[in-house]
Design an enzyme around this catalytic site. Structure first.
Site, mmCIF file in Angstrom:
data_model
loop_
_atom_site.group_PDB
_atom_site.id
_atom_site.type_symbol
_atom_site.label_atom_id
_atom_site.label_comp_id
_atom_site.label_asym_id
_atom_site.label_seq_id
_atom_site.Cartn_x
_atom_site.Cartn_y
_atom_site.Cartn_z
ATOM 1 N N ASP A 71 0.830 -1.210 0.000
ATOM 2 C CA ASP A 71 0.000 0.000 0.000
ATOM 3 C C ASP A 71 0.868 1.264 0.000
ATOM 4 O O ASP A 71 2.102 1.198 -0.013
ATOM 5 C CB ASP A 71 -0.925 -0.063 1.225
ATOM 6 N N ASP A 131 -9.960 3.541 -3.568
ATOM 7 C CA ASP A 131 -10.695 2.337 -3.167
ATOM 8 C C ASP A 131 -12.114 2.293 -3.734
ATOM 9 O O ASP A 131 -12.829 3.302 -3.762
ATOM 10 C CB ASP A 131 -10.815 2.289 -1.641
HETATM 11 C C1 GLA Z 1 -5.962 1.448 1.495
HETATM 12 C C2 GLA Z 1 -6.039 0.440 0.359
HETATM 13 C C3 GLA Z 1 -7.156 -0.535 0.631
HETATM 14 C C4 GLA Z 1 -6.937 -1.242 1.952
HETATM 15 C C5 GLA Z 1 -6.771 -0.221 3.067
HETATM 16 C C6 GLA Z 1 -6.303 -0.881 4.366
HETATM 17 O O1 GLA Z 1 -7.085 2.252 1.541
HETATM 18 O O2 GLA Z 1 -6.239 1.100 -0.866
HETATM 19 O O3 GLA Z 1 -7.275 -1.467 -0.418
HETATM 20 O O4 GLA Z 1 -5.780 -2.049 1.846
HETATM 21 O O5 GLA Z 1 -5.818 0.761 2.745
HETATM 22 O O6 GLA Z 1 -6.104 0.050 5.381
#
Ligand code: GLA
Length: 379
Positions: free
Chosen positions: A119, A176
């Site tokens: 990430d 996301d």
């Molecule tokens: C980010 C990523 C997600 C998930 C969250 C976890 O937002 O894009 O896919 O992994 O972190 O905290």
């Protein structure tokens, strides 16, 4: 293809949840349909690293430790994935891997990790994305275990331009996806229709090839009224996905040739949802050996036509974006179907029915629904 804990369990994930998901993948037939990787997302770590800078599993939520969990997953014919971040901390504030890439990559390999989702949260210490992601790419390449490298940089610095060169196998192209159709609010995340719009606007199909995939984020399929998997009550802008929206969501991820990570709680999953996730025609489109990303042929406010060239023809999707049921019509000449002769076989990926056409493709499509055809020239 696999399952990831985040969309189902967010930061409450435990080793029992992961074991239950592995068992469910086997029992439901999802593993045999191709869903192979079991990935633990954020929140598996304890606060603070050990004296050598290594990550530690949370002793309350993962008391058996990650090597034991990897064994459990492997024993079921599945592969095991973990999560970290190219910063000081993960998005939920746990220790992450920037500056400790070698140590952590060795740790992952020792534990039996087959997949790393990496990430973009935490302090970047002034380092740009390419530098940070290359450091982990090099560290993974140096360990004695093949580990799929999933770059989760949200598309901020065009990872489709450098992801492959730093060892990445896929790279998130957007923020996301949330379990709703349309948010209208980037801060909140993107609805499914918003992600498709974003992918169309990015125009990055050419960046995708086997071994290097554009990733529109994990599936939210099932996180709607059919399943009660949502982690929270819908907010004003969030409304869980309906059955038809789930189908369009899944169809588009297959049409994009996207990594398919189921993100719903699989214990007690409905037969309807399993039928969708194991639809052989759609999975064959997703997994087609050419590995291309589908692209839009026609977009207007009420109807869109998308297509994806396949090894033996093309997939064509007719998406109703309006509020009324409508007929959507196109012709093979206006799609990615390789044109040859004047006869084509068409298979409806929902009903399995097949017929022949001289070139016209049409379907009556419900609001927010998508007709998907597999079309090949008759030899
Ligand atoms: C980010 C990523 C997600 C998930 C969250 C976890 O937002 O894009 O896919 O992994 O972190 O905290």
């Amino acid at each position: 293809m696999g399952w990831n804990s985040w969309n189902a369990h967010s930061c409450t994930v435990t080793e029992d949840d992961v074991r239950a998901a592995a068992d469910a993948l086997v029992e439901t037939g999802l593993r045999d349909a191709g869903y192979e990787y079991v990935v633990v997302d954020d929140c598996w770590m304890a606060d603070g690293t050990d004296g050598a800078g290594r990550l530690r599993a949370d002793p309350d939520d993962f008391p058996s430790g990650m090597a034991a969990l990897a064994d459990y997953v492997h024993d079921r014919g599945l592969r095991f994935g973990l999560y970290s971040s190219a910063g000081s901390h993960t998005c939920q504030g746990y220790p992450a891997s920037l500056g400790r890439e070698r140590t952590h990559a060795e740790q992952f390999a020792d534990w039996g990790v087959d997949y790393l989702k990496y990430d973009n949260c935490g302090d970047h210490r002034g380092r740009d994305a390419v530098d940070r992601y290359a450091a982990m790419g090099e560290a993974l390449a140096a360990v004695d275990r093949p580990i799929v490298y999933s770059i989760c940089e949200w598309g901020r610095s065009n990872p489709w331009e450098w992801g492959y060169n730093v060892g990445g196998h896929c790279w998130r192209v957007t923020d996301d996806a949330v379990a709703t159709w349309h948010t209208g609010d980037d801060e909140f995340g993107l609805g499914i229709a918003d992600i498709v719009d974003r992918v169309a606007a990015l125009d990055i199909a050419a960046a995708q090839a086997p071994g290097g995939w554009n990733d529109p984020d994990m599936l939210q399929v099932g996180n709607g009224p059919d399943s009660a998997q949502s982690q929270h009550e819908p907010t004003d802008i969030e409304r869980p996905l309906s059955t038809v929206e789930n189908r369009t969501h899944f169809a588009f991820w297959c049409l994009l040739g996207a990594p398919l990570f189921v993100g719903t709680d699989l214990t007690g999953v409905s037969d309807d949802l399993l039928d969708l996730l194991t639809n052989e025609h759609l999975l064959a489109i997703d997994q087609d050996p050419l590995g291309l990303q589908g692209t839009p042929d026609r977009r207007d406010p009420t109807a869109e036509v998308w297509s994806k060239r396949l090894a033996d023809g093309a997939a064509v999707a007719l998406w109703n974006r309006g509020a009324e049921e409508r007929e959507i019509r196109t012709h093979v000449d206006d799609t990615s179907v390789p044109t040859a002769g004047d006869r084509y076989t068409v298979r409806d990926c929902w009903s399995g029915e097949a017929w022949e056409t001289h070139g016209t493709l049409s379907g009556t499509v419900e609001p927010r629904g998508t007709a998907v055809f597999r079309v090949s020239p008759v030899q």
